[in-house]
Each structure stands twice: as structure tokens, then as C-alpha cells.
Write a protein that holds these residues in place. Structure first.
Motif, mmCIF file in Angstrom:
data_model
loop_
_atom_site.group_PDB
_atom_site.id
_atom_site.type_symbol
_atom_site.label_atom_id
_atom_site.label_comp_id
_atom_site.label_asym_id
_atom_site.label_seq_id
_atom_site.Cartn_x
_atom_site.Cartn_y
_atom_site.Cartn_z
ATOM 1 N N ARG A 198 14.193 48.666 96.055
ATOM 2 C CA ARG A 198 13.448 47.908 96.944
ATOM 3 C C ARG A 198 13.102 48.522 98.236
ATOM 4 N N VAL A 199 12.211 48.183 99.025
ATOM 5 C CA VAL A 199 11.752 48.739 100.293
ATOM 6 C C VAL A 199 12.566 47.721 101.221
ATOM 7 N N THR A 200 13.379 48.196 102.086
ATOM 8 C CA THR A 200 14.117 47.030 102.796
ATOM 9 C C THR A 200 13.537 47.200 104.343
ATOM 10 N N GLU A 201 12.622 48.050 104.623
ATOM 11 C CA GLU A 201 12.108 48.097 105.986
ATOM 12 C C GLU A 201 11.064 49.189 105.999
ATOM 13 N N ALA A 202 9.820 48.948 106.616
ATOM 14 C CA ALA A 202 8.905 49.674 106.977
ATOM 15 C C ALA A 202 8.318 49.854 108.506
ATOM 16 N N GLU A 203 7.963 51.053 108.910
ATOM 17 C CA GLU A 203 7.381 51.264 110.031
ATOM 18 C C GLU A 203 6.768 52.392 110.246
ATOM 19 N N GLY A 204 5.520 52.272 110.236
ATOM 20 C CA GLY A 204 4.396 53.389 110.363
ATOM 21 C C GLY A 204 4.659 54.015 108.989
ATOM 22 N N ARG A 205 5.017 55.432 109.122
ATOM 23 C CA ARG A 205 4.921 56.256 108.012
ATOM 24 C C ARG A 205 6.118 56.146 107.403
ATOM 25 N N LYS A 206 7.116 55.397 107.933
ATOM 26 C CA LYS A 206 8.557 55.401 107.370
ATOM 27 C C LYS A 206 8.639 54.344 106.525
ATOM 28 N N ALA A 207 9.592 54.282 105.379
ATOM 29 C CA ALA A 207 9.990 53.292 104.476
ATOM 30 C C ALA A 207 11.323 53.507 104.049
#
Length: 209
Positions: A171-180
Motif C-alpha cells: 500500500r501507499v503510506t504517504e504521498a507528497e507531490g511527486r513522492k509516494a
């Protein structure tokens, strides 16, 4: 997980082409199954010299049969058959997707003799390949554009067995702009953690390879 990103952002693929599912006919599934078994036998069989010579002749004949049809990436059915183990790619462990949602993905996977590193345990280098594949699926399921792996960290908790049905979850735990930021686990049927991984996926810019 898509947040307020416009749909057009999801459609960005960097420099990647947009691959579509393939329909090569039932012969490809048979071919894939036979090739996976051949891989197992290639690392476990111990016949006499004459049998190795005959096997080499047959493999060379197969190469000669297929070589005229070699195509560019994304044209052949490999990696474009989601209904087949490993999406039809012999490079990938034979997984099948059982969950594909924005909140995470789940796969069933079973390793075989081909994946042994020693003492009938799965080679440690195979697991990062599995996790990297899971991370790519996680990104797609979360509705994020195509991304490259910036880093991938694996922790080995228990020996991973062959010929045993296993489960991989990510799963994705955190997303910030271009970062996942992503995470995944490999578990046995009793939910014992065999290995776990975390990583960082970076969204590609338009035209970026």
C-alpha cells in the motif's frame, strides 16, 4: 489516494508508452506454463550427457522458431497478460492479483525450485523483485502516474519456502507531490511475516525515461 490531482496527471506516463492487454490466444498460456516448468528443471535436473545434448538441440530449435518474431517492448504478450501468473512474464515470480484497490493490493504467489538460493529457500534477491513489482501495482491502484523506484529496503524475517502458497500485500503510506512512500509484506497462510519492504516511488516527469 489521488487527492485533488486532475485526471490528466494520472494519464502522464513520463517517457513510457501506454501498454494495453494482449490477446495471443491459449497457446501462450501453455507456452508460459511449460517454460516455467523448464526453468525449474534447468536448475534441478541431472541427466546423462546425451540427454543434455538432446535438450540443447530442442532449446536451440525453439530459439530458431521464435527469433524471427522478436518485437519491441510492449508489443509481445509478456507483461501484458494480467490474467496469467506474473502477467505473462517469465522474469516475474508467478503471482496473481487478488485485490487491486486504492487502499492497497494483494497477490497470491508461489515460488518454485527455479527461485531457490540454497537449502530449498527462496533466493534473497528474488524478494526485492517481487516487492518492486508490488510497489508498481500499488502506485497504479492508488491512481498515481507511472513512477520509478528511488529506493527499496527489504528486511528478511523468516526463510521463504518454495512450493507453498504465499500472500503479498502492499500500500501507499504517504504521498507528497511527486513522492509516494510505499510498504509491502510477504506472508504465509498463517499470516506469519516472511519479509517486509518499504520504498520511495517518484512520479516521472513528462518525457522522462
Amino acid at each position: 489516494m489521488t487527492g485533488d490531482r486532475p485526471e490528466s496527471v494520472f494519464e502522464q506516463h513520463g517517457g513510457f508508452p501506454v501498454f494495453t492487454p494482449a490477446d495471443p490466444g491459449p497457446g501462450f498460456a501453455r507456452f508460459l506454463t511449460a517454460m516455467r516448468r523448464a526453468q525449474d528443471l534447468a536448475v534441478s535436473a541431472d541427466p546423462d550427457s546425451a540427454t543434455w545434448d538432446e535438450a540443447a538441440d530442442r532449446v536451440e530449435a525453439l530459439v530458431a522458431l521464435l527469433e524471427p518474431y522478436q518485437a519491441d517492448e510492449g508489443v509481445g504478450p509478456a507483461s501484458r497478460m494480467p490474467s496469467l501468473p506474473g502477467a505473462g512474464s517469465l522474469l516475474m515470480p508467478p503471482w496473481l492479483v487478488t485485490k487491486f484497490d486504492p487502499d492497497g493490493v494483494e497477490l497470491e504467489v508461489q515460488f518454485s525450485r527455479y527461485h531457490v538460493g540454497g537449502n530449498y529457500a527462496v533466493h534473497g534477491g528474488v524478494l526485492p523483485l517481487l516487492f518492486d513489482s508490488v510497489f508498481g501495482m500499488v502506485i497504479h491502484a492508488a491512481g498515481r502516474p507511472i513512477s520509478r523506484t528511488a529506493y527499496l529496503h527489504v528486511e528478511y524475517r523468516k526463510v521463504t519456502p518454495i512450493d507453498t502458497p504465499l500472500i503479498a500485500r502492499g500500500r501507499v503510506t504517504e504521498a507528497e507531490g511527486r513522492k509516494a512512500f510505499v510498504e509491502a509484506q510477504l506472508l504465509d497462510r498463517a499470516e506469519n511475516v516472511l519479509a517486509e519492504s518499504n520504498g520511495l516511488m517518484i512520479r516521472l516527469l513528462p518525457g522522462q525515461p
